[in-house]
Structure formats: structure tokens, C-alpha cells
Design an enzyme around this catalytic site. Structure first.
Site: not given
Length: 322
Positions: A58, A100, A86, A194
Site C-alpha cells: 500500500d 490504518d 513486517y 492492518r
């Protein structure tokens, strides 16, 4: 303006020659840029004819984005299937429309948990879990991405999908001074970090949303050797080319198998091979279903499936490309 200057102004600009280039670029994508835009910039800098990426990040996210040039694009699917790692920061107490920091706040709750409670909540998400994909995602329903429904104010029913959280650890916790927690997660393909942050927030009873996401690993590839777009732009072409990795960098988790000269010739023609006759290292095939295949001179020939005593070519590399 003279006739000749008008003619020159209207003349087509000479096309920049494109290169037949094969390899893998480990790009450190910046925040604010889509994966496709990052790919377009890198493709233009390298002047390659064919390029693709191995799964989107993203615009809010930064970090490792492996880009494939030339023959490497044939193997990008293998990284799409790979586990990802991540580092992320979630803010407790606020839920947003998108999960988010890009979305507007839709609910605020009091944060009454401490660091120990957050650690305990995280343990509940290790292993196989079920996630409901977020409305703000590229998954399609009736041919239309979910985010288009979300932007129109519509919510459609989504089925939960099973994903796997292989590792989940807290890196930093600002509680009680600030409601932020930074964590590292290694997860299977299809995992929404998320959504993981939101679900942890719900387990804690206060809600949460993601404020930072950085990808540090894709399969065996890591951010350690990645290069930024700024560095690529500042470098000249010979230096840029030194940042390219060979095609088989995408296949490092597959066992390597070497074929003798005759077997290599037949393999590159797409023929199935009897393992007991032509393979120099048969033990490799007996230990794994999929292998990366090389000639005796070290050239990558492609990827194959090995089963029932037969080596079946799956994807081949054009001779000399690797």
C-alpha cells in the site's frame, strides 16, 4: 515562430532504446508511492522491456518490494506465495474506516491495558487464524474491487479466510505514556497486517488502527540489501546494474538440481525426464517436490516438479537469460 521551428516542435521525440535485461531488483519502496508507480520508475531507469513486481505494498507502507526484469517475471508468482515479514506500529483506542492512518476515525475508546496485556493478546493470534478481508482492499466482488464499494459507502459481506501467523513479537511499547505498540510479524500470503492490528485492538477492548507498516522480508529475501529509488536515480547505468540480482534469487528456497548435458538439452525442450537415468543428483528430487534446475555449467534452466520418478518442466528460462 518560423516554419522550421514549428516543424521541429511537432517532430516526435526519439524513442529511448529498451534493454533485454534479466534479474531481480530489491527495492526499498518509500511511503506515499504505489507499488505500480515504483515499478514504472525503476523500469524507466533501467530501460527494460519487461518488468513486474511480486505483490503490492500500500502507499502507506514502505520497505521491500522485489521487482522482476525479463526472464525473472516468469517466477514472480513464487514470491507471491512466499511468507512475508513486517514491522508495524498500531495506535490503540481509535478505529478508522480503513484500518490504518489514511482513514477517518469512526470510534474512540479508552485504553486501559498495559504492556503485559498486549503481549498476552498477541499470543492468541499465533498459528492458523481466520481474517475477514477489509472493505478497503483490492479483492474483487462481481468484478469490482471492494474499495470501490467502500468509497461509495457500501459494505458487502466477506467470507473469512484462513491465514497463518508464524511469528509475532512486540518490539516497543509506549504504554502508558502513549497508546502505541510496535511489533514484528511473519505471516503467510494473504494476511492483512492492518486487520491483525484491528483484531488485537478488539481483543484488548479498545480498538486499534495501523499507523506504520514496513516490509522487511519476502521469502528468503530481506531489506538488508535493498536500494532506494533516490539512490537508483542518482547512480549511472553501470552502477545501477550492480544492484541487480540473478533470476534464481527468487528461487533460493527451492533445492538446486543439476542435470547432465543430455538431460539439460531435453529439459530445455520441455521434455519430461526419468530421474533414475539422467539426473546427476537424484537425492535432491527425492527430498522436495519442486526444484530449480541447472546445467552443469551453472546456467539456470528453470523450475520443475519432481514426482513419481519423473522430472516435469514447469517454467523454463530462455537460453542465456539467467
Amino acid at each position: 515562430m518560423t516554419a522550421s521551428s514549428k516543424q521541429n516542435q511537432g517532430a516526435a521525440r526519439p524513442k529511448v532504446p529498451r534493454r533485454l535485461l534479466d534479474g531481480v531488483l530489491l527495492l526499498d519502496k518509500p511511503v506515499g508511492l504505489s507499488s505500480n508507480d515504483a515499478l514504472i520508475r525503476a523500469k524507466r531507469l533501467y530501460r527494460v522491456k519487461k518488468a513486474g513486481h511480486t505483490g503490492t505494498l500500500d502507499p502507506l507502507a514502505s520497505g521491500l518490494l522485489p521487482l522482476c526484469f525479463g526472464e525473472a517475471t516468469k517466477f514472480s508468482q513464487d514470491l507471491l506465495e512466499a511468507d512475508k515479514t513486517y514491522e508495524a506500529t498500531m495506535r490503540l483506542g481509535i478505529r478508522t474506516a480503513t484500518g490504518d492512518a489514511e482513514g477517518e476515525a469512526i470510534e474512540t475508546r479508552e485504553v486501559n491495558c498495559d504492556e503485559a496485556a498486549v503481549r498476552e493478546a498477541m499470543t492468541r493470534f499465533l498459528g492458523d487464524i481466520v481474517q475477514v478481508p477489509p472493505m478497503y482492499s483490492a479483492l474483487k466482488r462481481d468484478g469490482k474491487p471492494l474499495y470501490e464499494y467502500a468509497r461509495a459507502g457500501q459494505t458487502v459481506e466477506r467470507e473469512g479466510r484462513e491465514v497463518k501467523i508464524l511469528a509475532l513479537e512486540m518490539i516497543a511499547c509506549a504504554l502508558p505514556e502513549a497508546p502505541e505498540v510496535t511489533f514484528r510479524v511473519t505471516c503467510s500470503k494473504g494476511t492483512y497486517v492492518r486487520t491483525l492490528a484491528e483484531d488485537i485492538g478488539e481483543t484488548l477492548g479498545c480498538g486499534a488502527h495501523l499507523v506504520m507498516l514496513r516490509r522487511t522480508g519476502v521469502g528468503a529475501l530481506t531489506l538488508e540489501h535493498a536500494v532506494t529509488l533516490d539512490a537508483l536515480t542518482a547512480a549511472d547505468e553501470p552502477v545501477r546494474d550492480t544492484w541487480l540480482r540473478p533470476v534464481d534469487a527468487l528461487l533460493s528456497t527451492f533445492p538446486a538440481l543439476t542435470l547432465n548435458e543430455e538431460a539439460a538439452r531435453r529439459f530445455t525442450h520441455g521434455q519430461r525426464l526419468p530421474l533414475n537415468e539422467l539426473v546427476l543428483d537424484r537425492a535432491v528430487c527425492e527430498a522436495a517436490e519442486r526444484v530449480r534446475v541447472y546445467a552443469e555449467d551453472g546456467r539456470l534452466l528453470g523450475v520443475a516438479k519432481a514426482a513419481n520418478g519423473v522430472l516435469a518442466p514447469e517454467r523454463l528460462v530462455v537460453s542465456g537469460a539467467a
